[in-house]
Every structure is written in C-alpha cells, then in structure tokens.
Design a protein around this motif. Sequence first.
Motif, PDB file in Angstrom:
ATOM      1  N   LYS A  18       3.743 -55.786 -31.811  1.00 34.79           N
ATOM      2  CA  LYS A  18       3.803 -55.501 -33.245  1.00 34.79           C
ATOM      3  C   LYS A  18       4.954 -54.547 -33.576  1.00 34.79           C
ATOM      4  O   LYS A  18       5.661 -54.730 -34.560  1.00 34.79           O
ATOM      5  N   ILE A  19       5.134 -53.541 -32.750  1.00 36.23           N
ATOM      6  CA  ILE A  19       6.176 -52.541 -32.989  1.00 36.23           C
ATOM      7  C   ILE A  19       7.563 -53.159 -32.883  1.00 36.23           C
ATOM      8  O   ILE A  19       8.442 -52.896 -33.695  1.00 36.23           O
ATOM      9  N   SER A  20       7.760 -53.998 -31.864  1.00 39.23           N
ATOM     10  CA  SER A  20       9.093 -54.514 -31.551  1.00 39.23           C
ATOM     11  C   SER A  20       9.429 -55.836 -32.219  1.00 39.23           C
ATOM     12  O   SER A  20      10.598 -56.202 -32.326  1.00 39.23           O
ATOM     13  N   GLY A  21       8.401 -56.581 -32.627  1.00 36.97           N
ATOM     14  CA  GLY A  21       8.639 -57.920 -33.156  1.00 36.97           C
ATOM     15  C   GLY A  21       8.826 -58.954 -32.060  1.00 36.97           C
ATOM     16  O   GLY A  21       9.097 -60.123 -32.347  1.00 36.97           O
ATOM     17  N   LEU A  22       8.693 -58.550 -30.812  1.00 34.79           N
ATOM     18  CA  LEU A  22       8.796 -59.475 -29.682  1.00 34.79           C
ATOM     19  C   LEU A  22       7.390 -59.945 -29.316  1.00 34.79           C
ATOM     20  O   LEU A  22       6.449 -59.156 -29.314  1.00 34.79           O
ATOM     21  N   ASP A  42      -2.631 -49.607 -16.826  1.00 37.66           N
ATOM     22  CA  ASP A  42      -3.810 -48.755 -16.977  1.00 37.66           C
ATOM     23  C   ASP A  42      -4.636 -48.897 -15.697  1.00 37.66           C
ATOM     24  O   ASP A  42      -4.898 -50.016 -15.253  1.00 37.66           O
ATOM     25  N   GLU A  43      -5.016 -47.795 -15.092  1.00 36.26           N
ATOM     26  CA  GLU A  43      -5.738 -47.842 -13.824  1.00 36.26           C
ATOM     27  C   GLU A  43      -7.079 -48.549 -13.937  1.00 36.26           C
ATOM     28  O   GLU A  43      -7.486 -49.258 -13.017  1.00 36.26           O
ATOM     29  N   SER A  44      -7.764 -48.374 -15.049  1.00 38.99           N
ATOM     30  CA  SER A  44      -9.103 -48.959 -15.164  1.00 38.99           C
ATOM     31  C   SER A  44      -9.081 -50.441 -15.558  1.00 38.99           C
ATOM     32  O   SER A  44      -9.875 -51.225 -15.060  1.00 38.99           O
ATOM     33  N   SER A  45      -8.137 -50.827 -16.409  1.00 39.69           N
ATOM     34  CA  SER A  45      -8.135 -52.211 -16.901  1.00 39.69           C
ATOM     35  C   SER A  45      -7.032 -53.075 -16.294  1.00 39.69           C
ATOM     36  O   SER A  45      -7.118 -54.298 -16.313  1.00 39.69           O
ATOM     37  N   GLY A  46      -5.980 -52.443 -15.801  1.00 41.53           N
ATOM     38  CA  GLY A  46      -4.838 -53.196 -15.279  1.00 41.53           C
ATOM     39  C   GLY A  46      -3.893 -53.679 -16.372  1.00 41.53           C
ATOM     40  O   GLY A  46      -2.911 -54.362 -16.093  1.00 41.53           O
ATOM     41  N   HIS A  47      -4.170 -53.323 -17.634  1.00 45.98           N
ATOM     42  CA  HIS A  47      -3.315 -53.747 -18.749  1.00 45.98           C
ATOM     43  C   HIS A  47      -2.040 -52.913 -18.798  1.00 45.98           C
ATOM     44  O   HIS A  47      -2.040 -51.731 -18.453  1.00 45.98           O
ATOM     45  N   ARG A  48      -0.974 -53.536 -19.261  1.00 47.50           N
ATOM     46  CA  ARG A  48       0.302 -52.841 -19.409  1.00 47.50           C
ATOM     47  C   ARG A  48       0.169 -51.712 -20.435  1.00 47.50           C
ATOM     48  O   ARG A  48      -0.476 -51.884 -21.466  1.00 47.50           O
ATOM     49  N   ARG A  49       0.842 -50.594 -20.147  1.00 51.75           N
ATOM     50  CA  ARG A  49       0.883 -49.457 -21.062  1.00 51.75           C
ATOM     51  C   ARG A  49       2.337 -49.015 -21.167  1.00 51.75           C
ATOM     52  O   ARG A  49       2.951 -48.605 -20.193  1.00 51.75           O
ATOM     53  N   TYR A  50       2.894 -49.150 -22.356  1.00 48.80           N
ATOM     54  CA  TYR A  50       4.301 -48.824 -22.600  1.00 48.80           C
ATOM     55  C   TYR A  50       4.409 -47.379 -23.063  1.00 48.80           C
ATOM     56  O   TYR A  50       3.806 -46.998 -24.065  1.00 48.80           O
ATOM     57  N   GLY A  51       5.189 -46.579 -22.336  1.00 43.63           N
ATOM     58  CA  GLY A  51       5.393 -45.177 -22.671  1.00 43.63           C
ATOM     59  C   GLY A  51       6.462 -44.997 -23.731  1.00 43.63           C
ATOM     60  O   GLY A  51       7.143 -45.952 -24.136  1.00 43.63           O
ATOM     61  N   GLY A  52       6.629 -43.759 -24.174  1.00 43.23           N
ATOM     62  CA  GLY A  52       7.537 -43.427 -25.271  1.00 43.23           C
ATOM     63  C   GLY A  52       8.957 -43.930 -25.104  1.00 43.23           C
ATOM     64  O   GLY A  52       9.533 -44.528 -26.012  1.00 43.23           O
ATOM     65  N   HIS A  53       9.564 -43.718 -23.927  1.00 46.79           N
ATOM     66  CA  HIS A  53      10.943 -44.169 -23.706  1.00 46.79           C
ATOM     67  C   HIS A  53      11.010 -45.694 -23.743  1.00 46.79           C
ATOM     68  O   HIS A  53      11.922 -46.267 -24.343  1.00 46.79           O
ATOM     69  N   ALA A  54      10.046 -46.352 -23.106  1.00 50.92           N
ATOM     70  CA  ALA A  54      10.023 -47.823 -23.096  1.00 50.92           C
ATOM     71  C   ALA A  54       9.855 -48.363 -24.511  1.00 50.92           C
ATOM     72  O   ALA A  54      10.495 -49.353 -24.881  1.00 50.92           O
ATOM     73  N   VAL A  55       9.025 -47.720 -25.298  1.00 47.75           N
ATOM     74  CA  VAL A  55       8.811 -48.163 -26.682  1.00 47.75           C
ATOM     75  C   VAL A  55      10.131 -48.127 -27.448  1.00 47.75           C
ATOM     76  O   VAL A  55      10.501 -49.093 -28.125  1.00 47.75           O
ATOM     77  N   GLU A  56      10.874 -47.036 -27.336  1.00 49.09           N
ATOM     78  CA  GLU A  56      12.161 -46.911 -28.038  1.00 49.09           C
ATOM     79  C   GLU A  56      13.148 -47.976 -27.576  1.00 49.09           C
ATOM     80  O   GLU A  56      13.830 -48.598 -28.379  1.00 49.09           O
ATOM     81  N   MET A  57      13.217 -48.178 -26.260  1.00 52.13           N
ATOM     82  CA  MET A  57      14.155 -49.154 -25.713  1.00 52.13           C
ATOM     83  C   MET A  57      13.769 -50.577 -26.141  1.00 52.13           C
ATOM     84  O   MET A  57      14.626 -51.362 -26.531  1.00 52.13           O
ATOM     85  N   ILE A  58      12.496 -50.887 -26.105  1.00 51.38           N
ATOM     86  CA  ILE A  58      12.044 -52.236 -26.467  1.00 51.38           C
ATOM     87  C   ILE A  58      12.196 -52.469 -27.971  1.00 51.38           C
ATOM     88  O   ILE A  58      12.519 -53.579 -28.394  1.00 51.38           O
ATOM     89  N   GLU A  59      12.016 -51.429 -28.773  1.00 50.79           N
ATOM     90  CA  GLU A  59      12.298 -51.562 -30.209  1.00 50.79           C
ATOM     91  C   GLU A  59      13.753 -51.956 -30.426  1.00 50.79           C
ATOM     92  O   GLU A  59      14.059 -52.834 -31.236  1.00 50.79           O
ATOM     93  N   ALA A  60      14.666 -51.316 -29.702  1.00 54.31           N
ATOM     94  CA  ALA A  60      16.091 -51.644 -29.815  1.00 54.31           C
ATOM     95  C   ALA A  60      16.329 -53.086 -29.368  1.00 54.31           C
ATOM     96  O   ALA A  60      17.069 -53.830 -30.031  1.00 54.31           O
ATOM     97  N   LEU A  61      15.712 -53.498 -28.269  1.00 56.18           N
ATOM     98  CA  LEU A  61      15.865 -54.877 -27.803  1.00 56.18           C
ATOM     99  C   LEU A  61      15.327 -55.867 -28.834  1.00 56.18           C
ATOM    100  O   LEU A  61      15.906 -56.940 -29.036  1.00 56.18           O
ATOM    101  N   GLY A  62      14.234 -55.511 -29.498  1.00 53.23           N
ATOM    102  CA  GLY A  62      13.684 -56.367 -30.550  1.00 53.23           C
ATOM    103  C   GLY A  62      14.678 -56.562 -31.688  1.00 53.23           C
ATOM    104  O   GLY A  62      14.832 -57.677 -32.207  1.00 53.23           O
ATOM    105  N   TYR A  77      24.276 -54.228 -23.060  1.00 45.86           N
ATOM    106  CA  TYR A  77      23.961 -53.114 -23.956  1.00 45.86           C
ATOM    107  C   TYR A  77      23.248 -52.007 -23.183  1.00 45.86           C
ATOM    108  O   TYR A  77      23.643 -50.832 -23.254  1.00 45.86           O
ATOM    109  N   LEU A  78      22.213 -52.377 -22.442  1.00 44.83           N
ATOM    110  CA  LEU A  78      21.456 -51.378 -21.687  1.00 44.83           C
ATOM    111  C   LEU A  78      22.326 -50.718 -20.617  1.00 44.83           C
ATOM    112  O   LEU A  78      22.236 -49.510 -20.402  1.00 44.83           O
ATOM    113  N   ARG A  79      23.190 -51.506 -19.985  1.00 46.40           N
ATOM    114  CA  ARG A  79      24.074 -50.964 -18.956  1.00 46.40           C
ATOM    115  C   ARG A  79      25.088 -49.994 -19.565  1.00 46.40           C
ATOM    116  O   ARG A  79      25.401 -48.958 -18.979  1.00 46.40           O
TER     117      ARG A  79
END
Length: 149
Positions: A18-22, A42-62, A77-79
Amino acid sequence: MTTTDGGRASVSIQDMSKISGLSEATLRYYEKIGLIGPVPRDESSGHRRYGGHAVEMIEALGCLRATGMSVQDMRDYLRFLDGREDSAALMRELFERNVSRIQEEIERMHVRRRYLALKAELWAARERGDADGENRIVPEIAAAREGLR
C-alpha cells in the motif's frame, strides 16, 4: 500493521504494498532478484517485516517503477546512491535518459491519439452522410497510420 523491531518501526508486506504502490508479488520478485535485500521475517509468523530504511528505499523504487523505469535502471539508481564522486553525474544521466524515454512515449501517444481522433471524424462524417468530409479525412488517416508503424 506497524510494530517495533529492535526500536525501528516495521511494516507487513501488505502495508508495504500500500505504501509503495508495488504489488506483493512485485515486492517478492524484487527481493528474489536482489533489487531489494533479504527482508527480515517475524520470528513467530515467518512473515516479512520491512524496516524503516527498507520502507524508504522501496517507496523510491515504487515511484521509479510508476515512471516505467526498467529494473536495470533501478539497480543503477541504487548503486549510484553510494556517494561516489561521479554519482551526481551518473544520476543525472540516468534520469535524463528516462526523461527522453518518456518524451518518446508521449510523442507515440500523440500519434495514436491523432489517428483515433481522425477515425472518429471519419465515422462522424459517415454518420452525417457527408461524403466530401469522408474523402477529406481519408488521406489524413493514411498519413497518421504511417506514424503508427
């Protein structure tokens, strides 16, 4: 849902989408091809958890993806974010190249629009029974058709 992970906020893949549009599939694909690094789980569920830096980077990629930028250009771009001395020039060239790509797409869209508008005029003339109008438009349609190729 936002939780804290070692003091940093993290979001689920659904929220990241939702945040990134991807789409979630695109996020998984980008991780698979290494465009984004491995995403902590996530240790209990195994679901992906995107941290603050990843969120910013993925927003830019979106945003870059929304412009139609290629995966290779997004890799570049990332390089180029590494702060090398020539990064600014490389970024400028990357974005200028993509501006040119978009400009070419716009020009192709104008040609398509012109062709469709002429076809609409042709059918309007036919609807009115205006044979002279039809005859006047046919050469314009032929010329516009050449631009579609």
